[in-house]
Enzyme design. Structure first.
Site, short mmCIF file in Angstrom:
data_model
loop_
_atom_site.label_atom_id
_atom_site.label_comp_id
_atom_site.label_asym_id
_atom_site.label_seq_id
_atom_site.Cartn_x
_atom_site.Cartn_y
_atom_site.Cartn_z
N SER A 166 -13.15 39.27 -23.58
CA SER A 166 -11.76 39.43 -23.14
C SER A 166 -11.38 40.89 -23.29
CB SER A 166 -10.83 38.55 -23.99
OG SER A 166 -11.14 37.19 -23.82
N LYS A 217 -7.68 35.50 -17.68
CA LYS A 217 -7.83 35.30 -19.12
C LYS A 217 -6.57 35.72 -19.88
CE LYS A 217 -9.80 34.82 -23.21
NZ LYS A 217 -10.16 33.54 -23.81
N LYS A 223 -5.02 40.87 -30.20
CA LYS A 223 -5.64 41.81 -29.25
C LYS A 223 -5.32 41.41 -27.82
CE LYS A 223 -9.46 40.92 -27.53
NZ LYS A 223 -10.85 40.54 -27.21
#
Length: 291
Positions: free
Chosen positions: A96, A170, A238
């Site tokens: 990701s 994502k 994150k």
């Protein structure tokens, strides 16, 4: 197929093992070799260097910590794996990272005659073990189709657009998951503090309009206070930050995501960094004087 697999972490280990079990010749590398050693029993060859793992590979799968680490492993001047790949190799990045990073990596690999697909996943370690991951693929259609038979061993592949689009999907996934975790946590804490049984409340609203995978899986973890890491709080943070950075790049206001980025940041700062991302419950519980 000869496959190089770079990054043998919580997700990478079960994914690489499934590829071994499917009969592929898997060449594994991880910065800490001991994390990759268990794959040897499944038939994989474990390498000390990423460049050695990708040598002669037809397909390279990477699932590393973030975009900066991915870029370093691929393009580092002294040890970058990309320079060791043969022309025609296909790189599938399942980490990701930011969409802009994915597009940059695709362009740099194309200059080496190496194809690229960004294909991040959702489903956690349970999905990785079962081969039921949701795989969001960005890139050129022929490259996605070339990767599809291998990726089908890991889950369900959907081609969502050009380079970087997989990462956009994502980020959308992580925004929804992270925000919904907060909604479920706050709702269950409301019930607990107000005198209702959170486990029974979760049972009562299951199947209704508020039902979701998050309510079922993460809600149960909250009820049981089971925050052993499957997807760490730091990873969720994150991803929220990557979503906000991408929103800023394209001129989109994302106030809900900004609120939850701050909540996850507080949770990390208050000692919950190593918990599962459902552990946002612990941060909200602490704010309300609950265990």
């Amino acid at each position: 197929m000869r496959i190089a697999f770079l990054g043998i972490g919580m997700m990478g280990l079960p994914m690489a093992r499934r590829l071994c079990e499917a009969g592929h010749a898997v060449h594994a590398w991880n910065r800490s070799r001991d994390r990759a050693e268990p794959l040897a029993a499944a038939g994989a060859t474990v390498h000390d260097a990423a460049r050695a793992a990708v040598d002669a590979a037809e397909l390279v799968i990477s699932i590393l910590a973030d975009g900066a680490v991915t870029g370093s492993v691929l393009f580092d001047a002294s040890s970058g794996a990309a320079a060791a790949m043969r022309p025609g190799t296909l790189v599938v990045d399942m980490a990701s990272i930011r969409p802009a990073e994915a597009r940059d990596h695709a362009a740099r690999l194309a200059a080496l005659d190496v194809a690229h697909v960004d294909a991040p996943v959702s489903g956690g370690t349970l999905g990785a073990e079962a081969g039921t991951l949701a795989i969001m693929a960005g890139g050129d259609a022929p490259d996605v189709e070339r990767a599809r038979p291998v990726l089908a061993t890991l889950g369900r592949v959907t081609h969502v657009g050009p380079h970087g689009a997989g990462q956009l999907a994502k980020l959308a996934n992580q925004m929804i998951v992270g925000i919904t975790i907060g909604a479920v946590a706050e709702a269950l804490l409301l019930c607990e503090k107000g005198g209702a049984d959170p486990a029974k409340v979760r049972e009562a609203i299951s199947g209704g309009f508020a039902d979701s995978r998050v309510l079922q899986v993460h809600g149960q973890r909250m009820v049981e206070r089971d925050f052993a890491p499957r997807a760490r709080m730091t990873v969720q943070l994150k991803d929220m930050r990557n979503a906000l950075a991408t929103a800023s790049e394209i001129g989109l206001q994302a106030p809900v995501t900004a609120l939850f980025e701050a909540l996850y940041a507080d949770a990390v700062a208050h000692g919950f960094a190593d918990l599962d991302h459902s552990g946002l419950f612990a941060e909200l519980a602490a704010r309300n004087g609950l265990r």
